[in-house]
Design a protein around this motif. Structure first.
Motif, PDB file in Angstrom:
ATOM      1  N   ILE A 111       7.494   2.064 -20.591  1.00  0.00           N
ATOM      2  CA  ILE A 111       8.752   2.389 -21.251  1.00  0.00           C
ATOM      3  C   ILE A 111       8.743   3.830 -21.716  1.00  0.00           C
ATOM      4  O   ILE A 111       7.692   4.393 -22.012  1.00  0.00           O
ATOM      5  CB  ILE A 111       8.998   1.437 -22.456  1.00  0.00           C
ATOM      6  N   ILE A 112       9.913   4.450 -21.745  1.00  0.00           N
ATOM      7  CA  ILE A 112      10.078   5.792 -22.309  1.00  0.00           C
ATOM      8  C   ILE A 112      11.224   5.723 -23.308  1.00  0.00           C
ATOM      9  O   ILE A 112      12.340   5.345 -22.954  1.00  0.00           O
ATOM     10  CB  ILE A 112      10.394   6.834 -21.213  1.00  0.00           C
ATOM     11  N   LEU A 113      10.944   6.082 -24.541  1.00  0.00           N
ATOM     12  CA  LEU A 113      11.973   6.125 -25.575  1.00  0.00           C
ATOM     13  C   LEU A 113      11.698   7.339 -26.456  1.00  0.00           C
ATOM     14  O   LEU A 113      11.016   7.263 -27.473  1.00  0.00           O
ATOM     15  CB  LEU A 113      11.964   4.832 -26.410  1.00  0.00           C
ATOM     16  N   PHE A 114      12.217   8.475 -26.002  1.00  0.00           N
ATOM     17  CA  PHE A 114      11.991   9.735 -26.696  1.00  0.00           C
ATOM     18  C   PHE A 114      13.306  10.195 -27.325  1.00  0.00           C
ATOM     19  O   PHE A 114      14.264  10.512 -26.619  1.00  0.00           O
ATOM     20  CB  PHE A 114      11.473  10.810 -25.737  1.00  0.00           C
ATOM     21  N   ASN A 115      13.346  10.241 -28.647  1.00  0.00           N
ATOM     22  CA  ASN A 115      14.520  10.724 -29.362  1.00  0.00           C
ATOM     23  C   ASN A 115      14.323  12.190 -29.741  1.00  0.00           C
ATOM     24  O   ASN A 115      13.292  12.560 -30.305  1.00  0.00           O
ATOM     25  CB  ASN A 115      14.759   9.900 -30.629  1.00  0.00           C
ATOM     26  N   ASP A 116      15.319  13.008 -29.418  1.00  0.00           N
ATOM     27  CA  ASP A 116      15.251  14.447 -29.729  1.00  0.00           C
ATOM     28  C   ASP A 116      13.944  15.066 -29.243  1.00  0.00           C
ATOM     29  O   ASP A 116      13.258  15.799 -29.966  1.00  0.00           O
ATOM     30  CB  ASP A 116      15.407  14.684 -31.239  1.00  0.00           C
TER      31      ASP A 116
END
Length: 642
Positions: free
Chosen positions: A297-302
């Motif tokens: 999974i990839i969940l990169f905020n800002d």
């Protein structure tokens, strides 16, 4: 993971920047050897280490990590049957003192860094070894009091030197040799005392010539009166060296007895250097700790690209939640390649236990492989060779991809025919999706946007574009495919809306009213009218230029049929359109004169009275015609094949 992935995504540059923060060469080597892991426990352990190291740096930026230089050579000198040199023992003493400093430094850091501070317990205190080295070596030399015998020998040397100097002073003042000296000074040659004698008085001074001046006018002679004293000094010096060697052997033996503890201390100090270099790097990019998940999974905020510094525009990238394939469409120079590299590089950094330059609530999954096909569209010189090399790379990606793989594809299908490139790109995406891979792809094909819209595993995205400034904002928008913006930009720059409407019809096979946008600004529309006003004096074909003569062919002419790439024979023609009926291998075909080229005229191939039916009619047809010339044949019809 492969070398190409590390190089393209910039992972090697990150390692080099980390190495730049290391204080020792061993720490720099370890930084350059850093690799991502696929073990969740190991990754989280690394991450916790870096986080604690950052907490320590917030308290004290000066961590006592030095004294490692030269320790590799010290270890190599163990158990070789020869003693360590004095300078090596001094290096060992410096290292032991540094170990004591790091132990004291970590003592009050337990409450903020329990894991990292506990590593010092692997460094054993070696006070006996340190004290003995310090006792025996002073100012980089073996001290007189290192051993009783050494002290005795050096005292004898001191006494003998005083006697020798006294004897030399007496010689200089004596009338026996004073008149023959170049000057009344004492010097040394090869460690022995000599006096300068004029060349012409060589026979007047008894002794051994040890050297000659550059001009040859002065001889440096060891007088025989002091020769015996100097011989005794030589023996004393040998005794001194033997005693020094005994001390060095003793100190080396003590160090070799603690080899295991010294090696463990070195490994711990190198690890500290490597760890704090990672912590300093993470602080320099303002990184934070992210959740590490077992799922891909990839969940990169800002998220910010770590190599772009202040130029980096924050991106929010999400893949692997409700969908596991993100496709970004839109114009070039909008930041698509940067976004795809950001996702790949941050994933590698996360799996290396580094903190990431991202916002809160970010998470990183674990990928067993990160496969990349990213080309530099700005430097393509030969599209065909570039396309071929990229296809070879994609073949390898298709072979290796599985449900634990992150696949990054930039400008998929580019470098070839747009129609075929789009089809190939779609087929590749479908196949990678069937393999379960996590996909992040960019493309300029708008058809792929429709494909992603209609596929439950795919999500569209685009790079934002500011139509007011006509510049990309480099912000990633997920959930909406990108438009080329060509029509909007052209309209903004002054193209007449009628031309845009025509272009829209040609492109999308539908009509759209762009003129209505100028309802409130008719003057702007009028200013563009000159673009579409028809020329009243439309240019006509000039009568001064004669038309190219039409090539005429005769029956029997051998011609090249250009559209088929074969030879034929003229049967009949031309008609009103300039078409000829040509006999080819498969039968008779109609070909325009523009598609024919004379090979050989009939006059060169056949006599004047040649019967062309031999060529154009079948054997049975000619036989029937012959019978009909003689008599009536019932129920038989002759048809013209033409």
């Amino acid at each position: 993971m492969n070398k190409q992935t590390f190089e393209i995504l910039g992972y090697d540059k990150v390692k080099e920047e980390i190495a730049g923060f290391a204080m020792t060469e061993s720490g720099r080597v370890k930084a350059r050897e850093m690799l991502p892991s696929i073990n969740l426990h190991q990754i989280t352990s690394w991450q916790e280490e870096v986080y604690e190291a950052i907490e320590i740096l917030r308290i004290s930026s000066s961590v006592p990590i030095h004294g490692l230089e030269g320790m590799e050579m010290v270890l190599k000198g163990f158990n070789k049957g020869i003693p360590l040199r004095t300078e090596q023992l001094v290096q060992l003493l410096s290292f032991l003192e540094t170990c004591n400093k790091i132990r004291r430094f970590m003592k009050d850091k337990e409450y903020v860094a329990p894991r990292v501070s506990a590593y010092v317990f692997a460094i054993e205190e070696l006070p006996e070894l340190a004290d003995e080295i310090q006792r025996c070596i002073r100012n980089g030399q073996i001290d007189d009091y290192a051993s009783r015998d050494l002290l005795k020998v050096r005292k004898q040397i001191g006494i003998q030197e005083e006697r020798l100097k006294e004897k030399l002073n007496q010689l200089l003042k004596s009338a026996k040799i004073k008149p023959f000296l170049q000057e009344a000074v004492i010097s040394q040659r090869n460690g022995r005392y000599v006096v300068p004698v004029k060349k012409e008085y060589r026979g007047k001074v008894r002794g051994t010539v040890l050297d000659t001046s550059a001009s040859g006018s002065t001889l440096f002679v060891e007088p025989e009166e002091i020769g015996m004293f100097q011989d005794q000094m030589e023996w004393l010096y040998l005794d001194e060296q033997a005693e020094v060697e005994k001390v060095l052997f003793a100190l080396t033996g003590l160090a070799e007895g603690k080899e295991k503890e010294i090696r463990m201390a070195i490994e711990t100090m190198v690890h500290y250097d490597y760890l704090f270099s990672k912590a300093k790097y993470c602080r320099s990019i303002d990184a934070t700790k992210v959740r590490i998940l077992e799922e891909p999974i990839i969940l990169f905020n800002d998220a910010r690209h770590p190599l772009l510094g202040e130029k980096a525009v924050p991106l929010t990238i999400e893949i692997g939640t409700d969908y596991h394939a993100l496709v970004i469409t839109g114009p070039n120079t909008g930041g698509k390649t940067v976004s795809i590299k950001t996702a790949g590089l941050l994933s590698l950094m996360a799996q290396s236990g580094l903190l990431l330059p991202v916002g809160e609530e970010s998470a990183a999954g674990i990928f067993h492989k990160v496969l990349v096909d990213i080309g530099d569209g700005q430097s393509i010189e030969q599209n065909l060779s570039t396309f071929s090399s990229r296809i070879v790379n994609i073949i390898e990606i298709l072979k290796e991809a599985n449900d634990k793989t992150l696949v990054l594809l930039d400008e998929l299908g580019s470098g070839t025919d747009p129609g075929e490139g789009m089809g190939l790109a779609t087929a590749i995406l479908e196949n990678l999706n069937n393999k379960g891979a996590t996909i992040f792809a960019t493309t300029h094909y708008s058809e792929i946007k429709d494909f992603a819209d209609n596929h439950e595993d795919f999500m569209n995205g685009s790079m934002e574009f500011d139509l007011e400034t006509l510049k990309p904002t480099y912000r990633l928008r997920i959930g909406k495919g990108g438009e080329s913006q060509a029509f909007a930009i052209a309209l903004k720059l002054g193209i007449h809306p009628k031309l845009i409407e025509r272009a829209h019809t040609i492109t999308y096979k539908s009509e759209k009213d762009y003129t209505a946008l100028f309802t409130n600004d008719p003057s702007a529309l009028k200013a563009r009218e000159q673009q579409i006003i028809a020329n009243r004096h439309k240019r006509k074909r000039s009568s001064a230029v004669s038309k190219k003569p039409v090539t005429r062919f005769q029956m029997g002419d051998s011609v090249h049929v250009l559209s088929r790439g074969e030879l034929g024979v003229i049967f009949r023609g031309p008609d009103s359109q300039g078409n000829y009926l040509v006999q080819v291998r498969d039968g008779k075909i109609e070909v325009n004169y523009k598609r024919l080229k004379l090979n050989l005229p009939a006059s060169e191939l056949y006599p004047e009275d040649y019967d062309f039916s031999i060529i154009f009619e079948s054997k049975e047809h000619r036989k029937l015609l012959n019978q009909m010339d003689k008599k009536h044949i019932e129920e038989r019809v002759i048809r013209d094949d033409s």
